[in-house]
Design a protein around this motif. Structure first.
Motif, PDB file in Angstrom:
ATOM      1  N   ARG A 140      -2.636   1.618   1.172  1.00  0.00           N
ATOM      2  CA  ARG A 140      -3.807   2.486   1.033  1.00  0.00           C
ATOM      3  C   ARG A 140      -3.775   3.674   1.989  1.00  0.00           C
ATOM      4  O   ARG A 140      -4.353   4.722   1.698  1.00  0.00           O
ATOM      5  N   THR A 141      -3.101   3.543   3.121  1.00  0.00           N
ATOM      6  CA  THR A 141      -3.194   4.562   4.163  1.00  0.00           C
ATOM      7  C   THR A 141      -1.935   5.407   4.324  1.00  0.00           C
ATOM      8  O   THR A 141      -2.022   6.629   4.452  1.00  0.00           O
ATOM      9  N   ILE A 142      -0.778   4.780   4.335  1.00  0.00           N
ATOM     10  CA  ILE A 142       0.456   5.501   4.644  1.00  0.00           C
ATOM     11  C   ILE A 142       1.405   5.555   3.451  1.00  0.00           C
ATOM     12  O   ILE A 142       1.801   6.627   2.995  1.00  0.00           O
ATOM     13  N   ALA A 143       1.781   4.388   2.945  1.00  0.00           N
ATOM     14  CA  ALA A 143       2.748   4.318   1.836  1.00  0.00           C
ATOM     15  C   ALA A 143       2.046   4.603   0.514  1.00  0.00           C
ATOM     16  O   ALA A 143       0.950   4.107   0.259  1.00  0.00           O
ATOM     17  N   GLY A 144       2.667   5.400  -0.332  1.00  0.00           N
ATOM     18  CA  GLY A 144       2.087   5.732  -1.619  1.00  0.00           C
ATOM     19  C   GLY A 144       2.312   4.646  -2.654  1.00  0.00           C
ATOM     20  O   GLY A 144       2.998   3.646  -2.402  1.00  0.00           O
ATOM     21  N   PRO A 145       1.765   4.833  -3.866  1.00  0.00           N
ATOM     22  CA  PRO A 145       1.916   3.843  -4.938  1.00  0.00           C
ATOM     23  C   PRO A 145       3.378   3.550  -5.281  1.00  0.00           C
ATOM     24  O   PRO A 145       3.709   2.440  -5.697  1.00  0.00           O
ATOM     25  N   ALA A 146       4.250   4.533  -5.076  1.00  0.00           N
ATOM     26  CA  ALA A 146       5.661   4.330  -5.427  1.00  0.00           C
ATOM     27  C   ALA A 146       6.323   3.273  -4.547  1.00  0.00           C
ATOM     28  O   ALA A 146       7.351   2.708  -4.919  1.00  0.00           O
ATOM     29  N   PHE A 147       5.725   3.003  -3.381  1.00  0.00           N
ATOM     30  CA  PHE A 147       6.317   2.036  -2.458  1.00  0.00           C
ATOM     31  C   PHE A 147       5.601   0.690  -2.499  1.00  0.00           C
ATOM     32  O   PHE A 147       5.822  -0.152  -1.622  1.00  0.00           O
ATOM     33  N   LEU A 148       4.754   0.478  -3.516  1.00  0.00           N
ATOM     34  CA  LEU A 148       4.062  -0.798  -3.616  1.00  0.00           C
ATOM     35  C   LEU A 148       5.052  -1.945  -3.813  1.00  0.00           C
ATOM     36  O   LEU A 148       4.952  -2.988  -3.153  1.00  0.00           O
ATOM     37  N   GLY A 149       6.025  -1.746  -4.723  1.00  0.00           N
ATOM     38  CA  GLY A 149       7.027  -2.784  -4.957  1.00  0.00           C
ATOM     39  C   GLY A 149       7.829  -3.117  -3.713  1.00  0.00           C
ATOM     40  O   GLY A 149       7.934  -4.292  -3.322  1.00  0.00           O
ATOM     41  N   PRO A 150       8.414  -2.105  -3.035  1.00  0.00           N
ATOM     42  CA  PRO A 150       9.134  -2.402  -1.788  1.00  0.00           C
ATOM     43  C   PRO A 150       8.270  -3.086  -0.737  1.00  0.00           C
ATOM     44  O   PRO A 150       8.762  -3.932   0.011  1.00  0.00           O
ATOM     45  N   LEU A 151       6.982  -2.725  -0.674  1.00  0.00           N
ATOM     46  CA  LEU A 151       6.091  -3.382   0.282  1.00  0.00           C
ATOM     47  C   LEU A 151       5.940  -4.870  -0.037  1.00  0.00           C
ATOM     48  O   LEU A 151       5.890  -5.714   0.860  1.00  0.00           O
ATOM     49  N   MET A 152       5.866  -5.208  -1.331  1.00  0.00           N
ATOM     50  CA  MET A 152       5.745  -6.610  -1.705  1.00  0.00           C
ATOM     51  C   MET A 152       7.027  -7.380  -1.372  1.00  0.00           C
ATOM     52  O   MET A 152       6.978  -8.557  -1.002  1.00  0.00           O
ATOM     53  N   VAL A 153       8.180  -6.721  -1.503  1.00  0.00           N
ATOM     54  CA  VAL A 153       9.436  -7.353  -1.070  1.00  0.00           C
ATOM     55  C   VAL A 153       9.373  -7.623   0.435  1.00  0.00           C
ATOM     56  O   VAL A 153       9.779  -8.702   0.911  1.00  0.00           O
TER      57      VAL A 153
END
Length: 567
Positions: free
Chosen positions: A215-228
């Protein structure tokens, strides 16, 4: 020294490439034979072990443990992500009874049969009994998608297999701890509490941090990598604290889906792209851990374990759903749908191999457990498909008029002394299960304004309060049922037994009118339907009544209507 003598074939990346290619070929061959690909992956692993290729012997397999752990974490995360609590309303009783049956009936049946019929020692028997609880969420979801299934059995099954795997992990931790602390029940129970509590804190913390970053730093495109990163972080932190990585990743998935449910599909879509590679490698490596030379000697135990697990699953499901008052056709086939055995079971078997205090039972648990799992992977998907077909839930995913009335959006024992009280009560339930573009208080005011103009009591015990919203994409609603009837001053002076509260976006006015017309016509003309619905024992019972094939006038397929309109 010749050139060939200097070439090495034990590099981990080269070995993984060999395993992946062989697994893909084996899986595709099984696919051509109309068998589950996972069976081909496991079979390929067994064959690779028998060939004793360089870099792929038993000791070398330990190098791939981090990869195996990541895939287990990925499976556990997706299991947890399936547990969206808002969709489990009205299903709490039968899910609780199912979990209780799986925690008690299944392991007792399996353990007793292995000990007293198979002559197995107690230590491996109770470990296999705990492992027998685990299901196969990934396989089950795939079968449901292929069958295009929808209904009470389907929704209960998807939720149940996710929770059952968590019960299996908890039971395994308890049994493993029980064997480790000199059979001290209370120490083992306390250890389970520590495992569950610490795993929850780790998984929830990792997931919450990722959502904040998204919500604050990483955009929607990095949602998948964040879940990894969540999966890796949850598992790694769990190992650091000495607790279950499977539980930590499961709790991470639960946290994500319930805090920001809309992000789950995006994350799963990202991970799905690499899912084929992960699973082909994982199950092929799992097959390589099976010493097939030991299977013939343990064949009778493998067969006994398979049928003991099937018997335990069927008995626990049949008993639990019977007590919960689930329709008989669902109760009769639910145990069969639980037959698939999958990734969490493999993970628990691998944990047996890694525990020093379980030396002496590792070989028999691995051999019997993985061999029986291979049989389950062969027969389990077909068994689940048969269950869905026999219950009549296959090919029911086509869009229907009343798709918005899922079980979690049905209330029985509706109470209220006035129309406003009833509408407020149903609005509470609607907002608990559905996201709407207007605040709840404003929504209730809009419905009451419409009700003040002209009453929506249709006669014959039916009331359909509603309003039109400027925003939104589809019709939303909840159904409340009162067997005794409510005195809401209906024009025909009859008590109101069914209240359908609707929230319709401007773009769906035509479907809104179809719902009003279909409900009013069916209830006022069909005495049998009316009586069945007004006396529904549970939300599941009401759902079956509304979505049955013989209620075509009320709940027809929309595509059929559009087809007739074009003609």
């Amino acid at each position: 020294m010749s050139f060939l003598e200097t070439v090495r074939f034990d590099d981990p990346l080269l070995n993984l490439a060999m395993v992946l290619v062989c697994g893909i070929v084996g899986g595709e061959i099984c696919g051509l034979l109309r068998l589950p690909k996972v069976t081909g992956w496991i079979g390929t692993g067994i064959l690779l072990r028998a060939m004793s290729l360089p870099g792929l012997d038993g000791e070398a397999l330990q190098r791939f443990t981090p990869f195996m752990n990541f895939v287990l974490g990925y499976i556990a995360f997706t299991v947890g992500a399936a547990l969206y609590f808002a969709n489990l309303r009205n299903a709490g009783k039968r899910l609780s009874l199912l979990l209780l049956g799986e925690a008690i009936v299944t392991p007792i049946v399996v353990g007793l049969l292995l000990i007293y019929v198979g002559g197995m020692e107690m230590r491996p028997a109770i470990l296999l009994a705990a492992i027998a609880i685990a299901g196969a969420p990934g396989t089950t979801v795939l079968v449901v998608q292929e069958a295009r299934a929808r209904g009470i059995l389907t929704s209960t099954l998807i939720a149940a297999v996710a929770l059952i795997d968590m019960v299996a992990v908890g039971m395994f931790v308890f049994v493993s701890s029980f064997l480790h602390v000199d059979n001290n029940f209370f120490e083992a129970l306390g250890y389970v509490g520590f495992q569950v509590g610490t795993s929850f804190v780790i998984g929830a913390s990792c997931a919450s941090l990722a959502l904040v970053l998204n919500r604050t730093i990483a955009g929607p495109a990095f949602l998948g990598p964040l879940m990894v990163a969540v999966i890796l972080g949850s598992w790694g932190a769990a190992v650091g604290f000495g607790v279950s990585g499977i539980l930590a990743c499961s709790f991470a998935g639960i946290t994500v889906t319930n805090l920001r449910h809309e992000t789950v599909r995006s994350a799963e879509a990202y991970l799905h792209n690499i899912g084929g590679v992960l699973f082909a490698l994982f199950f092929t490596l799992a097959g390589m851990r099976l010493d097939f030379s030991q299977v013939p000697a343990a064949f009778s135990l493998v067969v006994l374990y398979f049928f003991a697990r099937l018997s335990g699953k069927y008995l626990s499901a049949f008993t639990a759903l019977g007590v919960a008052g689930v329709p008989s056709r669902v109760r009769n086939y639910f145990g069969l749908a639980l037959l698939p055995h999958g990734g969490v079971a493999v993970g628990l078997i691998l944990l047996v191999q890694s525990e020093p205090h379980l030396q002496g039972v590792q070989e028999i648990v691995t051999t019997v457990g993985l061999a029986a799992l291979a049989i389950n992977q062969l027969l389990g998907p077909s068994a689940a498909r048969i269950a869905l077909t026999r219950v009549g839930e296959d090919h029911k995913d086509r869009p229907r008029l009343l798709d918005f009335l899922q079980e979690q959006r049905i209330v029985v024992d509706l109470k209220g002394n006035s129309r406003e009280e009833v509408i407020k009560s149903l609005a509470n339930h609607l907002y608990a299960t559905t996201k709407l573009p207007v605040p709840q208080k404003q929504f209730v005011e809009m419905v009451m304004e419409r009700e003040a103009e002209v009453t929506t009591c249709m006669g014959e015990g039916l009331m359909i309060p509603h309003t039109i919203l400027k925003e939104g994409e589809e019709v939303k609603g909840v159904l409340g049922i009162s067997t005794e009837g409510l005195d809401l001053k209906a024009p025909d002076n009859r008590p109101v037994h069914a209240v359908l509260l609707l929230a319709t976006p401007e773009s769906e006015r035509s479907r809104h009118l179809e719902v009003l017309a279909a409900f009013a016509t069916a209830i006022t003309r069909d005495v049998n339907l009316r009586e069945q619905l007004y006396h529904a024992r549970s939300a599941a019972h009401a759902y079956n009544i509304l979505h049955a094939d013989d209620t075509a006038e009320l709940n027809y397929f929309l595509e059929d209507v559009m087809e007739r309109t074009r003609d």
